[in-house]
Motif scaffolding. Sequence first.
Motif, mmCIF file in Angstrom:
data_model
loop_
_atom_site.group_PDB
_atom_site.id
_atom_site.type_symbol
_atom_site.label_atom_id
_atom_site.label_comp_id
_atom_site.label_asym_id
_atom_site.label_seq_id
_atom_site.Cartn_x
_atom_site.Cartn_y
_atom_site.Cartn_z
ATOM 1 N N GLU A 122 -7.104 1.315 2.257
ATOM 2 C CA GLU A 122 -6.607 1.049 1.153
ATOM 3 C C GLU A 122 -7.221 -0.197 0.491
ATOM 4 O O GLU A 122 -6.749 -0.195 -0.886
ATOM 5 C CB GLU A 122 -4.662 1.325 1.541
ATOM 6 C CG GLU A 122 -4.004 2.538 2.047
ATOM 7 C CD GLU A 122 -2.526 2.434 2.150
ATOM 8 O OE1 GLU A 122 -2.247 3.556 2.168
ATOM 9 O OE2 GLU A 122 -2.303 1.309 2.428
ATOM 10 N N MET A 174 -3.536 -7.826 -1.564
ATOM 11 C CA MET A 174 -2.969 -6.149 -1.101
ATOM 12 C C MET A 174 -2.673 -5.678 0.203
ATOM 13 O O MET A 174 -3.505 -6.300 0.879
ATOM 14 C CB MET A 174 -4.421 -5.550 -1.826
ATOM 15 C CG MET A 174 -4.944 -6.421 -3.218
ATOM 16 S SD MET A 174 -3.579 -5.565 -5.073
ATOM 17 C CE MET A 174 -4.087 -5.785 -6.303
ATOM 18 N N GLY A 197 0.694 -1.615 0.410
ATOM 19 C CA GLY A 197 0.084 -0.515 -0.151
ATOM 20 C C GLY A 197 0.912 1.269 -0.076
ATOM 21 O O GLY A 197 2.416 1.657 0.002
ATOM 22 N N MET A 217 -7.592 -1.019 -3.020
ATOM 23 C CA MET A 217 -6.648 -1.709 -4.577
ATOM 24 C C MET A 217 -7.471 -3.267 -4.988
ATOM 25 O O MET A 217 -7.079 -2.952 -6.598
ATOM 26 C CB MET A 217 -5.090 -2.146 -3.356
ATOM 27 C CG MET A 217 -4.967 -0.957 -2.932
ATOM 28 S SD MET A 217 -3.765 -1.240 -1.584
ATOM 29 C CE MET A 217 -2.172 -2.801 -2.512
ATOM 30 N N PRO A 245 -6.958 5.548 -5.430
ATOM 31 C CA PRO A 245 -5.081 4.973 -5.070
ATOM 32 C C PRO A 245 -4.131 6.248 -5.678
ATOM 33 O O PRO A 245 -4.584 6.916 -6.812
ATOM 34 C CB PRO A 245 -4.850 3.692 -6.158
ATOM 35 C CG PRO A 245 -6.515 2.983 -5.921
ATOM 36 C CD PRO A 245 -7.116 4.237 -6.605
ATOM 37 N N LEU A 303 0.741 4.258 -5.187
ATOM 38 C CA LEU A 303 0.071 3.545 -4.846
ATOM 39 C C LEU A 303 -0.570 3.309 -6.477
ATOM 40 O O LEU A 303 -1.205 2.006 -6.725
ATOM 41 C CB LEU A 303 -1.073 3.540 -4.523
ATOM 42 C CG LEU A 303 -2.283 2.091 -3.875
ATOM 43 C CD1 LEU A 303 -1.532 1.554 -3.648
ATOM 44 C CD2 LEU A 303 -3.227 2.193 -3.230
ATOM 45 N N LEU A 322 0.245 -0.721 -8.247
ATOM 46 C CA LEU A 322 -0.707 -1.395 -8.992
ATOM 47 C C LEU A 322 -1.046 -2.137 -10.227
ATOM 48 O O LEU A 322 -1.070 -2.764 -10.940
ATOM 49 C CB LEU A 322 -2.161 -0.793 -8.995
ATOM 50 C CG LEU A 322 -2.770 -1.142 -6.988
ATOM 51 C CD1 LEU A 322 -3.701 0.387 -7.198
ATOM 52 C CD2 LEU A 322 -3.498 -2.335 -6.827
ATOM 53 N N TYR A 340 -9.539 -1.213 -8.127
ATOM 54 C CA TYR A 340 -8.754 -1.425 -9.011
ATOM 55 C C TYR A 340 -8.204 -2.338 -9.847
ATOM 56 O O TYR A 340 -8.692 -2.435 -11.435
ATOM 57 C CB TYR A 340 -6.998 -0.091 -8.895
ATOM 58 C CG TYR A 340 -6.589 0.158 -9.294
ATOM 59 C CD1 TYR A 340 -6.334 1.052 -10.133
ATOM 60 C CD2 TYR A 340 -5.858 -0.308 -10.607
ATOM 61 C CE1 TYR A 340 -6.241 1.911 -11.115
ATOM 62 C CE2 TYR A 340 -4.456 -0.096 -11.597
ATOM 63 C CZ TYR A 340 -5.253 1.714 -11.920
ATOM 64 O OH TYR A 340 -4.254 1.559 -12.876
#
Length: 235
Positions: free
Chosen positions: A109, A98, A64, A113, A73, A77, A81, A116
């Motif tokens: 967070e 994650m 993270g 993640m 994010p 980040l 990712l 995403y």
Amino acid sequence: MKKLWFGKYKWAKRILLILIALGAAGSGSILGISSYMKAAAADAIYTGDSGSQIPTVDCILVLGAGLKPDGTPSLVLTDRLNRGIELYKKGISRRLLMSGDHGKTGYNEVEAMKKYAMDAGVPEEDIFMDHAGFSTYESLYRARDIFEVKSLAIVTQPYHEYRAVYIAEKLGLTAYGTPSIPTQYRNAWMMEVREMLARTKEFFNLLIQPEPTYLGDRIPIHGTGTATNDSDNEN
């Protein structure tokens, strides 16, 4: 009166010289430890397309790195990712882990993640969330002890990769550093300075290897990522 002033001046000069010597010794130690850590981890770091050359691993660990005010994010980040998703699609591992901060209500967070990655086409069952990855050390400790990871590809920025790989190896993990594509971040020089200090701190922390803030029940990485969805019981 002049003699008294001269005596005070001599002591002030001695103190100043001692402080300078201590500062130089401290700076030398920081530089020495930082260089040692970089050299120790360098052979396990694969940049660019070379990341696809690493063996298959238990998981791809994305560390993270903060969220924007809207809960999406941050740039740092996002870069991590994108790299983790790229490696997943190349078949380095069928599991994304994650790991980030979900220590207080309203800040999550790992959920951001996960969203995403899912928006990029990664199936939900392949995405594991570590809600208590409050530091690089804790993320790697929990990867080993909670998620039963033995080998992993670690995704972070190049300057941070050395410390992450070094920690993983000291914890007995087989680790491969797979840095994100370098981006020009604001105050990048401050990140580098902070990282040198963090390497020194981590060097001594690893001599003790304290337990992380939270441990808890095991969630094997070879199971399903949906087992990490209940944020009320993540620890």
